[in-house]
Design a protein around this motif. Structure first.
Motif, PDB file in Angstrom:
ATOM      1  N   GLU A 185     -45.232 -48.186  22.929  1.00  0.00           N
ATOM      2  CA  GLU A 185     -44.604 -48.872  24.060  1.00  0.00           C
ATOM      3  C   GLU A 185     -45.657 -49.212  25.117  1.00  0.00           C
ATOM      4  O   GLU A 185     -45.685 -50.312  25.636  1.00  0.00           O
ATOM      5  CB  GLU A 185     -43.514 -48.000  24.695  1.00  0.00           C
ATOM      6  CG  GLU A 185     -42.264 -47.872  23.825  1.00  0.00           C
ATOM      7  CD  GLU A 185     -42.345 -46.703  22.841  1.00  0.00           C
ATOM      8  OE1 GLU A 185     -41.275 -46.202  22.461  1.00  0.00           O
ATOM      9  OE2 GLU A 185     -43.471 -46.307  22.460  1.00  0.00           O
ATOM     10  N   HIS A 186     -46.521 -48.222  25.402  1.00  0.00           N
ATOM     11  CA  HIS A 186     -47.547 -48.448  26.421  1.00  0.00           C
ATOM     12  C   HIS A 186     -48.511 -49.545  26.021  1.00  0.00           C
ATOM     13  O   HIS A 186     -48.889 -50.375  26.829  1.00  0.00           O
ATOM     14  CB  HIS A 186     -48.303 -47.144  26.717  1.00  0.00           C
ATOM     15  CG  HIS A 186     -47.444 -46.118  27.404  1.00  0.00           C
ATOM     16  ND1 HIS A 186     -47.688 -44.765  27.356  1.00  0.00           N
ATOM     17  CD2 HIS A 186     -46.323 -46.247  28.141  1.00  0.00           C
ATOM     18  CE1 HIS A 186     -46.759 -44.112  28.036  1.00  0.00           C
ATOM     19  NE2 HIS A 186     -45.916 -44.991  28.524  1.00  0.00           N
ATOM     20  N   HIS A 234     -41.283 -44.273  14.301  1.00  0.00           N
ATOM     21  CA  HIS A 234     -41.140 -44.586  15.713  1.00  0.00           C
ATOM     22  C   HIS A 234     -40.297 -45.826  15.930  1.00  0.00           C
ATOM     23  O   HIS A 234     -40.223 -46.361  17.032  1.00  0.00           O
ATOM     24  CB  HIS A 234     -42.521 -44.772  16.353  1.00  0.00           C
ATOM     25  CG  HIS A 234     -43.248 -43.476  16.560  1.00  0.00           C
ATOM     26  ND1 HIS A 234     -43.864 -42.796  15.538  1.00  0.00           N
ATOM     27  CD2 HIS A 234     -43.414 -42.715  17.659  1.00  0.00           C
ATOM     28  CE1 HIS A 234     -44.394 -41.684  15.988  1.00  0.00           C
ATOM     29  NE2 HIS A 234     -44.141 -41.597  17.281  1.00  0.00           N
ATOM     30  N   SER A 272     -53.791 -41.214  18.675  1.00  0.00           N
ATOM     31  CA  SER A 272     -53.235 -41.843  19.876  1.00  0.00           C
ATOM     32  C   SER A 272     -51.824 -41.353  20.129  1.00  0.00           C
ATOM     33  O   SER A 272     -51.423 -41.136  21.279  1.00  0.00           O
ATOM     34  CB  SER A 272     -53.222 -43.360  19.723  1.00  0.00           C
ATOM     35  OG  SER A 272     -54.506 -43.828  19.400  1.00  0.00           O
ATOM     36  N   ILE A 273     -51.055 -41.172  19.053  1.00  0.00           N
ATOM     37  CA  ILE A 273     -49.685 -40.703  19.227  1.00  0.00           C
ATOM     38  C   ILE A 273     -49.659 -39.246  19.648  1.00  0.00           C
ATOM     39  O   ILE A 273     -48.815 -38.831  20.436  1.00  0.00           O
ATOM     40  CB  ILE A 273     -48.872 -40.905  17.934  1.00  0.00           C
ATOM     41  CG1 ILE A 273     -48.766 -42.401  17.652  1.00  0.00           C
ATOM     42  CG2 ILE A 273     -47.504 -40.286  18.043  1.00  0.00           C
ATOM     43  CD1 ILE A 273     -47.797 -42.728  16.585  1.00  0.00           C
ATOM     44  N   GLU A 274     -50.621 -38.467  19.126  1.00  0.00           N
ATOM     45  CA  GLU A 274     -50.703 -37.064  19.525  1.00  0.00           C
ATOM     46  C   GLU A 274     -50.914 -36.965  21.021  1.00  0.00           C
ATOM     47  O   GLU A 274     -50.344 -36.115  21.693  1.00  0.00           O
ATOM     48  CB  GLU A 274     -51.879 -36.381  18.816  1.00  0.00           C
ATOM     49  CG  GLU A 274     -51.519 -35.742  17.488  1.00  0.00           C
ATOM     50  CD  GLU A 274     -52.752 -35.330  16.702  1.00  0.00           C
ATOM     51  OE1 GLU A 274     -53.710 -34.828  17.320  1.00  0.00           O
ATOM     52  OE2 GLU A 274     -52.756 -35.546  15.480  1.00  0.00           O
ATOM     53  N   GLU A 275     -51.801 -37.862  21.537  1.00  0.00           N
ATOM     54  CA  GLU A 275     -52.078 -37.799  22.962  1.00  0.00           C
ATOM     55  C   GLU A 275     -50.948 -38.396  23.787  1.00  0.00           C
ATOM     56  O   GLU A 275     -50.707 -37.980  24.912  1.00  0.00           O
ATOM     57  CB  GLU A 275     -53.349 -38.602  23.284  1.00  0.00           C
ATOM     58  CG  GLU A 275     -54.443 -38.437  22.242  1.00  0.00           C
ATOM     59  CD  GLU A 275     -55.726 -37.940  22.828  1.00  0.00           C
ATOM     60  OE1 GLU A 275     -56.150 -38.544  23.815  1.00  0.00           O
ATOM     61  OE2 GLU A 275     -56.275 -36.958  22.299  1.00  0.00           O
ATOM     62  N   ASP A 276     -50.304 -39.432  23.246  1.00  0.00           N
ATOM     63  CA  ASP A 276     -49.268 -40.139  24.000  1.00  0.00           C
ATOM     64  C   ASP A 276     -48.128 -40.510  23.074  1.00  0.00           C
ATOM     65  O   ASP A 276     -48.245 -41.401  22.248  1.00  0.00           O
ATOM     66  CB  ASP A 276     -49.884 -41.410  24.618  1.00  0.00           C
ATOM     67  CG  ASP A 276     -48.857 -42.273  25.311  1.00  0.00           C
ATOM     68  OD1 ASP A 276     -47.693 -41.843  25.453  1.00  0.00           O
ATOM     69  OD2 ASP A 276     -49.222 -43.380  25.725  1.00  0.00           O
ATOM     70  N   GLU A 277     -47.001 -39.809  23.244  1.00  0.00           N
ATOM     71  CA  GLU A 277     -45.839 -40.064  22.387  1.00  0.00           C
ATOM     72  C   GLU A 277     -45.395 -41.507  22.421  1.00  0.00           C
ATOM     73  O   GLU A 277     -44.907 -42.044  21.442  1.00  0.00           O
ATOM     74  CB  GLU A 277     -44.674 -39.217  22.905  1.00  0.00           C
ATOM     75  CG  GLU A 277     -44.323 -38.084  21.982  1.00  0.00           C
ATOM     76  CD  GLU A 277     -43.075 -37.353  22.478  1.00  0.00           C
ATOM     77  OE1 GLU A 277     -43.017 -36.147  22.270  1.00  0.00           O
ATOM     78  OE2 GLU A 277     -42.210 -38.013  23.078  1.00  0.00           O
ATOM     79  N   LYS A 278     -45.548 -42.135  23.611  1.00  0.00           N
ATOM     80  CA  LYS A 278     -45.071 -43.509  23.756  1.00  0.00           C
ATOM     81  C   LYS A 278     -46.232 -44.482  23.600  1.00  0.00           C
ATOM     82  O   LYS A 278     -46.282 -45.522  24.242  1.00  0.00           O
ATOM     83  CB  LYS A 278     -44.440 -43.708  25.127  1.00  0.00           C
ATOM     84  CG  LYS A 278     -43.219 -42.855  25.323  1.00  0.00           C
ATOM     85  CD  LYS A 278     -42.250 -43.524  26.247  1.00  0.00           C
ATOM     86  CE  LYS A 278     -40.891 -42.914  26.017  1.00  0.00           C
ATOM     87  NZ  LYS A 278     -40.196 -42.564  27.166  1.00  0.00           N
ATOM     88  N   PHE A 279     -47.195 -44.138  22.762  1.00  0.00           N
ATOM     89  CA  PHE A 279     -48.387 -44.977  22.573  1.00  0.00           C
ATOM     90  C   PHE A 279     -48.038 -46.435  22.320  1.00  0.00           C
ATOM     91  O   PHE A 279     -48.594 -47.335  22.947  1.00  0.00           O
ATOM     92  CB  PHE A 279     -49.227 -44.414  21.414  1.00  0.00           C
ATOM     93  CG  PHE A 279     -50.253 -45.371  20.912  1.00  0.00           C
ATOM     94  CD1 PHE A 279     -50.105 -46.005  19.678  1.00  0.00           C
ATOM     95  CD2 PHE A 279     -51.372 -45.682  21.679  1.00  0.00           C
ATOM     96  CE1 PHE A 279     -51.057 -46.903  19.220  1.00  0.00           C
ATOM     97  CE2 PHE A 279     -52.321 -46.591  21.220  1.00  0.00           C
ATOM     98  CZ  PHE A 279     -52.166 -47.196  19.994  1.00  0.00           C
ATOM     99  N   THR A 318     -63.879 -45.118  23.806  1.00  0.00           N
ATOM    100  CA  THR A 318     -62.533 -45.133  23.216  1.00  0.00           C
ATOM    101  C   THR A 318     -62.635 -44.743  21.750  1.00  0.00           C
ATOM    102  O   THR A 318     -63.709 -44.790  21.158  1.00  0.00           O
ATOM    103  CB  THR A 318     -61.924 -46.545  23.255  1.00  0.00           C
ATOM    104  OG1 THR A 318     -62.742 -47.415  22.465  1.00  0.00           O
ATOM    105  CG2 THR A 318     -61.842 -47.067  24.672  1.00  0.00           C
TER     106      THR A 318
END
Lengths: 118, 244
Positions: B237-238, B181, B228-235, A80
């Motif tokens: 929330e997830h 966000h 992390s946000i680049e990979e997942d917009e809803k980082f 990670t």
């Protein structure tokens, strides 16, 4: 921009650093190369950008205090982001704790990640 | 006399207008804020120790239930203490600091300094404002405090400075990302407490600040959150769902 840069390069290992690296930068480069065998390593000395900031004013080391490091290595496979960054921090523990390195901006990727098409 | 729990605004008015020479100590708390749990018993102990002193009145006010009183005094962080005499506010204290409260009490009370037998728990910061004192605490106590801090809110940011006045570019950027966000988050200014600053580096196994925790789990610094946000917009929330 990172990904585009890499696609124009050949597959031989790339090393990018300051024109006249200081002792700390050299130490960082050596350690990373020895431990991670990166296929790509870029280090930029950002210390001048922070030299007059409140947090670093009065520190003994204001010329090699902030670095931006990009590493591509297979050692990051399956780890990670926090774990990858910790690998780097642990490797450079001495520089951070005793040599006045104040902050590191890190980008840690594996070969497969940078070759992924968007 | 011991602590009087205020049950209504009328009771409050009655007690505070009663005797203009009395020193009145107001303690605002809520049921849900962790530092209040400690401070409520501290406040009671201090009141007990002063029970033979008729010139001091200790009033305890549930800020949620008696919101009108909280509004009158503009209390927006708990625990909160106000010392009043003759309808004049003498001092206001925000945060859970028993020593500070006791010294303010002694400062304004008529009776000579009495040794208040208040227990000395490790001071805990209020959720919004903090005044933390340097106290001798063991590593265990520090780790317990860090555990509480990292879980004080679902998303906790340990930064240099405060969101309204960040003291470092990386901290400022991370605050900007959270705001962009529209994320609700709690924060702690590590420049104000060196034991947390050093302790958290060990606790998180991370040498730098800012540090972001979600549901008590360390997430990373600025670079990692950005990636992390680049990979997942809803980082966010997830991550919140995952740990809830």
């Amino acid at each position: 921009m990172f990904k585009q840069l890499l696609r124009t390069m050949t597959t031989t290992a790339k090393l990018i650093h300051s024109e006249t690296p200081g002792p700390i930068e050299i130490s960082i480069l050596t350690k990373i190369q020895d431990s991670f065998s990166p296929t790509y390593l870029k280090i930029v000395n950002d210390s001048y950008k922070h030299a007059h900031h409140a947090g670093i004013r009065g520190a003994t080391n204001t010329t090699e205090s902030h670095f931006n490091i990009e590493i591509v290595s297979s050692i990051f496979e399956g780890k990670t982001l926090p774990t990858r960054h910790r690998l780097v921090y642990n490797l450079l523990d001495d520089e951070i704790k005793h040599k006045g390195v104040h902050a590191l901006q890190l980008r840690t990727k594996t070969e497969s990640e940078i070759n992924k098409t968007i | 006399m011991p602590v009087i729990e205020i049950k209504s605004q009328e009771q409050f008015t009655e007690l505070t207008q009663d005797d203009s020479s009395k020193l009145i100590a107001l303690y605002f708390y809520t049921e849900w804020a962790p530092p209040c749990k400690t401070m409520t018993s501290v406040f009671q102990t201090i009141a007990e120790s002063k029970k033979d002193d008729p010139s001091i009145l200790f009033l305890s006010i549930n800020a949620d239930d008696l919101s009108e009183i909280s509004e009158i005094f503009e209390v927006n962080a708990v625990p909160y203490f106000i010392l009043i005499r003759n309808a004049t506010i003498l001092k206001e204290l925000s945060g859970a600091d028993p020593k500070e409260f006791v010294s303010a009490l002694n400062q304004f009370s008529n009776t000579p300094e009495q040794q208040a037998q208040a227990p000395a728990p490790a001071p805990a910061p209020a959720i919004q404002k903090k005044e933390v004192e340097e106290v001798e605490e063991s590593e265990d106590e520090l780790n317990q405090r860090l555990k509480k801090l990292t879980t004080a809110a679902p998303i906790m940011l340990f930064m240099k400075g405060s969101p309204s006045s960040p003291q470092c570019g990386f901290s400022r950027q991370l605050v900007a990302i959270l705001r962009e966000h529209q994320i609700r988050f709690g924060f702690f200014d590590i420049l104000k407490d060196d034991s947390v600053r050093q302790g958290l580096k060990k606790f998180s196994d991370w040498p730098t600040f800012p540090q972001l925790y979600i549901n008590g789990e360390f997430q990373g610094g600025l670079d990692i959150i950005k990636e992390s946000i680049e990979e997942d917009e809803k980082f966010f929330e997830h991550a919140l769902e995952a740990g809830a």
